[in-house]
Design an enzyme around this catalytic site. Structure first.
Site, PDB file in Angstrom:
ATOM      1  N   GLU A   3       9.173  -0.728   6.514  1.00  0.00           N
ATOM      2  CA  GLU A   3       9.162  -0.376   5.101  1.00  0.00           C
ATOM      3  C   GLU A   3       8.516   0.992   4.912  1.00  0.00           C
ATOM      4  O   GLU A   3       7.280   1.098   4.857  1.00  0.00           O
ATOM      5  CB  GLU A   3       8.358  -1.412   4.304  1.00  0.00           C
ATOM      6  CG  GLU A   3       8.904  -2.817   4.382  1.00  0.00           C
ATOM      7  CD  GLU A   3       8.511  -3.630   3.160  1.00  0.00           C
ATOM      8  OE1 GLU A   3       9.420  -4.092   2.462  1.00  0.00           O
ATOM      9  OE2 GLU A   3       7.297  -3.777   2.899  1.00  0.00           O
ATOM     10  N   GLU A  13       0.928  -2.395   0.788  1.00  0.00           N
ATOM     11  CA  GLU A  13       0.012  -2.534  -0.357  1.00  0.00           C
ATOM     12  C   GLU A  13      -1.299  -3.193   0.072  1.00  0.00           C
ATOM     13  O   GLU A  13      -2.359  -2.875  -0.464  1.00  0.00           O
ATOM     14  CB  GLU A  13       0.715  -3.302  -1.488  1.00  0.00           C
ATOM     15  CG  GLU A  13       1.787  -2.433  -2.152  1.00  0.00           C
ATOM     16  CD  GLU A  13       2.932  -3.182  -2.802  1.00  0.00           C
ATOM     17  OE1 GLU A  13       2.822  -4.401  -3.015  1.00  0.00           O
ATOM     18  OE2 GLU A  13       3.969  -2.535  -3.073  1.00  0.00           O
ATOM     19  N   LYS A  36       5.343 -10.269  -4.937  1.00  0.00           N
ATOM     20  CA  LYS A  36       4.080  -9.576  -5.215  1.00  0.00           C
ATOM     21  C   LYS A  36       3.316 -10.327  -6.307  1.00  0.00           C
ATOM     22  O   LYS A  36       3.364 -11.553  -6.362  1.00  0.00           O
ATOM     23  CB  LYS A  36       4.333  -8.115  -5.582  1.00  0.00           C
ATOM     24  CG  LYS A  36       5.241  -7.412  -4.581  1.00  0.00           C
ATOM     25  CD  LYS A  36       5.297  -5.934  -4.784  1.00  0.00           C
ATOM     26  CE  LYS A  36       6.333  -5.345  -3.836  1.00  0.00           C
ATOM     27  NZ  LYS A  36       6.316  -3.914  -3.780  1.00  0.00           N
ATOM     28  N   ASN A  82       9.743 -10.651  -1.698  1.00  0.00           N
ATOM     29  CA  ASN A  82       8.302 -10.565  -1.930  1.00  0.00           C
ATOM     30  C   ASN A  82       8.080 -10.375  -3.427  1.00  0.00           C
ATOM     31  O   ASN A  82       8.341  -9.294  -3.958  1.00  0.00           O
ATOM     32  CB  ASN A  82       7.739  -9.373  -1.141  1.00  0.00           C
ATOM     33  CG  ASN A  82       6.289  -9.086  -1.467  1.00  0.00           C
ATOM     34  OD1 ASN A  82       5.600  -9.918  -2.073  1.00  0.00           O
ATOM     35  ND2 ASN A  82       5.811  -7.918  -1.056  1.00  0.00           N
ATOM     36  N   GLY A 108       9.646   0.463  -4.151  1.00  0.00           N
ATOM     37  CA  GLY A 108       9.555   0.480  -5.608  1.00  0.00           C
ATOM     38  C   GLY A 108       9.891   1.807  -6.247  1.00  0.00           C
ATOM     39  O   GLY A 108       9.647   2.007  -7.438  1.00  0.00           O
ATOM     40  N   SER A 120      13.376  -0.488  -1.756  1.00  0.00           N
ATOM     41  CA  SER A 120      14.421  -0.241  -2.758  1.00  0.00           C
ATOM     42  C   SER A 120      15.786  -0.783  -2.347  1.00  0.00           C
ATOM     43  O   SER A 120      16.825  -0.177  -2.646  1.00  0.00           O
ATOM     44  CB  SER A 120      14.502   1.256  -3.096  1.00  0.00           C
ATOM     45  OG  SER A 120      13.274   1.692  -3.673  1.00  0.00           O
TER      46      SER A 120
HETATM   47  C1  PEP Z   1       8.273  -4.366  -0.848  1.00  0.00           C
HETATM   48  O1  PEP Z   1       7.306  -4.280  -1.574  1.00  0.00           O
HETATM   49  O2  PEP Z   1       8.171  -4.972   0.226  1.00  0.00           O
HETATM   50  C2  PEP Z   1       9.516  -3.755  -1.274  1.00  0.00           C
HETATM   51  C3  PEP Z   1      10.409  -3.506  -0.371  1.00  0.00           C
HETATM   52  O3  PEP Z   1       9.649  -3.471  -2.610  1.00  0.00           O
HETATM   53  P1  PEP Z   1      10.971  -2.919  -3.352  1.00  0.00           P
HETATM   54  O4  PEP Z   1      12.138  -3.689  -2.818  1.00  0.00           O
HETATM   55  O5  PEP Z   1      10.728  -3.155  -4.787  1.00  0.00           O
HETATM   56  O6  PEP Z   1      11.073  -1.470  -2.997  1.00  0.00           O
END
Ligand code: PEP
Length: 249
Positions: free
Chosen positions: A163, A95, A13, A11, A169, A209
């Site tokens: 998640e 988000e 974003k 993703n 993040g 992460s």
């Molecule tokens: C996400 O936004 O779906 C995500 C998992 O971000 P990150 O891997 O940066 O934690």
């Protein structure tokens, strides 16, 4: 026993430029026949160009409107994503839930829109930090699953991404035991609702992460069928490490 092919989904974003398409070309070159499915969800304006690369990296949207078309300035429908070359769409990312006040019902409507357009719906769920600290993570996610997944979900049309919001993040990751507990719980919840024959075909991604350094141990956890990756999906070198880990799991 049902075998679920692993999926590494990225993703991007609100990041990237057209120049970043080189990262996709690099992945296509490095993994001509990956042992897992690979999807990248870039900002919508890049979908057509990314799909035109026609490699093993499939393309997804990050969100869709529930309607097929109409007066919804700035929104993108599942049909438009499909027309641009997407094969999947993320719905209910935390988000979106936080920034746009999306409810479980909104997410449910968007997942049905994805199916209507022939897209794989990647439905996101996950608790915030206070909910986990209070010991409510399972019940929160159970409620999100019940409300966000439409009737008719199958392994062909749906992927679930767990998640934990506090892990996105931040560099924080739940213990492997906690990931297993949640993913086993989700399998049980879907089995109760859809029956084992259907529930066992639906893939569960862990997201939050995930990096090349921790992907292998996460992929080895019970009922983890891949990852949804934010930051580490932006560079082919990082995401390639995660694809390789999924292939070896
Ligand atoms: C996400 O936004 O779906 C995500 C998992 O971000 P990150 O891997 O940066 O934690």
């Amino acid at each position: 026993m049902t075998t679920r092919r692993k999926l590494a989904a990225g993703n991007w974003k609100m990041n990237g430029t057209q120049a970043a398409l080189a990262e996709i070309s690099a992945l296509n070159a490095a993994f001509p026949a990956p042992a897992c499915d690979v999807i990248i969800c870039p900002p919508a304006p890049f979908i057509s160009a990314m799909a035109a690369l026609k490699g093993v990296v499939k393309v997804g949207g990050q969100d869709c409107h529930a309607n097929a078309s109409g007066a919804h300035t700035g929104d993108v429908s599942a049909e438009i994503l499909a027309d641009a070359g997407a094969t999947a769409v993320i719905v209910g990312h935390s988000e979106r839930r936080a920034d746009h006040g999306e409810s479980d019902q909104t997410v449910n409507d968007k997942a049905q829109a994805a199916w209507r357009a022939g897209l794989l719906a990647i439905i996101c769920v996950g608790e915030v930090e206070d909910e986990r600290t209070a010991g409510n993570a399972l019940s929160i996610v159970g409620g999100q699953l019940a409300g966000s997944i439409p009737d008719g979900a199958t392994g062909e049309n749906t992927v679930i991404a767990y998640e934990p919001v506090w892990a996105i993040g931040t560099g924080l990751v739940p213990t492997l035991k906690d990931i297993a507990e949640m993913h086993d719980f989700m399998r049980a919840e879907l089995t109760t609702r859809f029956g084992a024959d259907v529930a066992n075909t639906i893939r569960f991604l862990y997201g939050g992460s995930v990096k090349p350094t921790n992907a292998a141990e996460i992929f080895a956890v019970s009922n983890v069928d891949g990852a949804l990756v934010g930051g580490a999906s932006l560079k082919a070198a990082d995401f390639g490490g995660i694809i390789a880990a999924a292939a070896n799991a």
